[in-house]
Write an enzyme that holds these catalytic residues in place. Structure first.
Site, PDB file in Angstrom:
ATOM      1  CG  HIS A 104      27.228  44.394  35.790  1.00 36.72           C
ATOM      2  ND1 HIS A 104      26.418  44.996  36.729  1.00 36.72           N
ATOM      3  CD2 HIS A 104      26.658  44.660  34.589  1.00 36.72           C
ATOM      4  CE1 HIS A 104      25.394  45.608  36.108  1.00 36.72           C
ATOM      5  NE2 HIS A 104      25.521  45.407  34.813  1.00 36.72           N
ATOM      6  N   GLY A 190      17.734  42.486  46.043  1.00 34.62           N
ATOM      7  CA  GLY A 190      18.928  43.260  46.372  1.00 34.62           C
ATOM      8  C   GLY A 190      19.479  44.112  45.253  1.00 34.62           C
ATOM      9  CB  THR A 191      19.086  44.982  41.991  1.00 33.80           C
ATOM     10  OG1 THR A 191      19.504  45.987  41.051  1.00 33.80           O
ATOM     11  CG2 THR A 191      17.749  44.402  41.586  1.00 33.80           C
TER      12      THR A 191
HETATM   13  N1  APR Z   1      19.304  42.610  51.641  1.00 37.98           N
HETATM   14  C1  APR Z   1      18.678  42.849  50.456  1.00 37.98           C
HETATM   15  N2  APR Z   1      18.792  44.012  49.769  1.00 37.98           N
HETATM   16  C2  APR Z   1      19.570  44.964  50.321  1.00 37.98           C
HETATM   17  C3  APR Z   1      20.250  44.791  51.545  1.00 37.98           C
HETATM   18  C4  APR Z   1      20.090  43.551  52.207  1.00 37.98           C
HETATM   19  N3  APR Z   1      20.698  43.317  53.385  1.00 37.98           N
HETATM   20  N4  APR Z   1      20.935  45.950  51.823  1.00 37.98           N
HETATM   21  C5  APR Z   1      20.692  46.789  50.788  1.00 37.98           C
HETATM   22  N5  APR Z   1      19.863  46.212  49.906  1.00 37.98           N
HETATM   23  C6  APR Z   1      19.325  46.744  48.657  1.00 37.98           C
HETATM   24  C7  APR Z   1      19.224  48.240  48.593  1.00 37.98           C
HETATM   25  O1  APR Z   1      17.990  48.671  49.165  1.00 37.98           O
HETATM   26  C8  APR Z   1      19.245  48.470  47.082  1.00 37.98           C
HETATM   27  O2  APR Z   1      17.957  48.302  46.519  1.00 37.98           O
HETATM   28  O3  APR Z   1      20.230  46.384  47.643  1.00 37.98           O
HETATM   29  C9  APR Z   1      20.157  47.345  46.599  1.00 37.98           C
HETATM   30  C10 APR Z   1      21.555  47.809  46.303  1.00 37.98           C
HETATM   31  O4  APR Z   1      21.499  48.686  45.203  1.00 37.98           O
HETATM   32  P1  APR Z   1      22.888  49.127  44.507  1.00 37.98           P
HETATM   33  O5  APR Z   1      23.854  49.483  45.583  1.00 37.98           O
HETATM   34  O6  APR Z   1      22.539  50.129  43.458  1.00 37.98           O
HETATM   35  O7  APR Z   1      23.422  47.785  43.850  1.00 37.98           O
HETATM   36  P2  APR Z   1      23.000  47.160  42.463  1.00 37.98           P
HETATM   37  O8  APR Z   1      21.550  47.375  42.183  1.00 37.98           O
HETATM   38  O9  APR Z   1      23.489  45.748  42.465  1.00 37.98           O
HETATM   39  O10 APR Z   1      23.870  48.024  41.424  1.00 37.98           O
HETATM   40  C11 APR Z   1      23.793  47.650  40.060  1.00 37.98           C
HETATM   41  O11 APR Z   1      25.587  49.196  39.566  1.00 37.98           O
HETATM   42  O12 APR Z   1      27.600  50.134  40.181  1.00 37.98           O
HETATM   43  C12 APR Z   1      26.999  49.209  39.340  1.00 37.98           C
HETATM   44  O13 APR Z   1      28.044  47.318  38.432  1.00 37.98           O
HETATM   45  C13 APR Z   1      27.513  47.822  39.617  1.00 37.98           C
HETATM   46  O14 APR Z   1      26.320  45.735  39.465  1.00 37.98           O
HETATM   47  C14 APR Z   1      26.270  47.046  40.015  1.00 37.98           C
HETATM   48  C15 APR Z   1      25.141  47.860  39.432  1.00 37.98           C
END
Ligand code: APR
Length: 251
Positions: A104, A190-191
């Site tokens: 991204h 972490g996604t």
């Molecule tokens: N350690 C590990 N995981 C964690 C932690 C932590 N301390 N805190 C939160 N999480 C997890 C949450 O449970 C969730 O599964 O990280 C994930 C965050 O999810 P999102 O906020 O949706 O982030 P992400 O999956 O990276 O989003 C994907 O969406 O908005 C777009 O471009 C943006 O790259 C991003 C994409």
């Protein structure tokens, strides 16, 4: 040497103090995506969008890689490792991972509005990050984190953040799938697996390899055919544990 592909999202940087997107205190709880992360927003409210990413760059310069980033980098001593990240921060780089594909974009880069192939490192980024880590005032480096509204490239074209906005193509997705297909082990950390096509990466791996998931929440893995080993912990705790185990069992 076996190959590990590590697929990360915002959660891997949460323990560095960088907000995720969809948690209750996430970025999208405080900003509307349509105001700061779409091509239309950039066209209609350029200053709002540029300011949003300036704020995130200034914040990033004040953060550090955490134990999860460091653990991932440590795997390279006994495995071939490729990191595929949805994150636009440079914390995997700062932790020492050597093969990183950003899906991204990257906060530390700008690109031409006229030609998306023309991508530019922000001059002085690495030096600023190191200086701030050593105690310098981040505002002494405003020329690094602050993209000027009318900044232009050497061709005279306006610049923009090198970030994939919603509704835009994900240029590195096919490359990421090819990388994932070569994995002997997949680690997902972490996604939320909520955003496509990035989330579909988990289906690009060979069906018989193990998938390790590190997340304190509960991402939906029901469609993953592979054996999934779920470590329901924060990245800074779960990743070092997992990486230690993988290093011990490395052949
Ligand atoms: N350690 C590990 N995981 C964690 C932690 C932590 N301390 N805190 C939160 N999480 C997890 C949450 O449970 C969730 O599964 O990280 C994930 C965050 O999810 P999102 O906020 O949706 O982030 P992400 O999956 O990276 O989003 C994907 O969406 O908005 C777009 O471009 C943006 O790259 C991003 C994409």
């Amino acid at each position: 040497m076996k190959k590990i592909v590590v697929f990360t999202g915002a959660g891997v940087s949460a323990d560095s103090g960088i907000a995720t997107f969809r948690d209750s205190d996430g970025l999208w709880a405080n900003y509307r995506i349509e105001d700061v992360c779409t091509p239309e927003a950039l066209a209609m409210n350029r200053s709002t969008v540029i300011e949003f990413y300036n704020i995130r760059r200034r914040e990033l310069l004040q953060k550090r890689a955490n134990a999860a980033h460091t653990a991932i980098a440590s795997l390279e001593s006994r495995y071939e490792v490729e990191v595929i990240t949805q994150n636009i921060d440079d914390l995997h780089e700062r932790a020492g991972s050597s093969k990183i594909t950003h899906l991204h974009g990257e906060l530390s880069k700008l690109r031409s509005m006229a030609d998306s192939e023309r991508i530019y490192d922000i001059p002085g980024w690495k030096e600023a990050a190191k200086a701030v880590e050593n105690g310098a005032d981040v505002d002494d480096y405003a020329s690094v984190w602050k993209e000027e509204l009318e900044a232009k490239d050497p061709y005279g074209d306006l610049l923009r953040p090198h970030v994939v906005f919603f509704g835009e193509q994900v240029p590195n997705y096919d490359l990421a799938c090819r990388i994932a297909a070569t994995a002997d082990i997949l680690i997902v950390c972490g996604t939320s697996l909520a955003v496509y096509p990035a989330a579909a990466l988990v289906f690009a791996v060979k069906k018989d390899i193990p998938v390790y998931l590190v997340d304190p929440g509960s991402p939906d893995t029901s469609r993953i055919a592979n054996p999934v080993h779920f470590i329901q912990k924060k990245a800074a705790e779960g990743m070092p544990e997992l990486c230690r185990r993988l290093l011990e069992q490395a052949v």
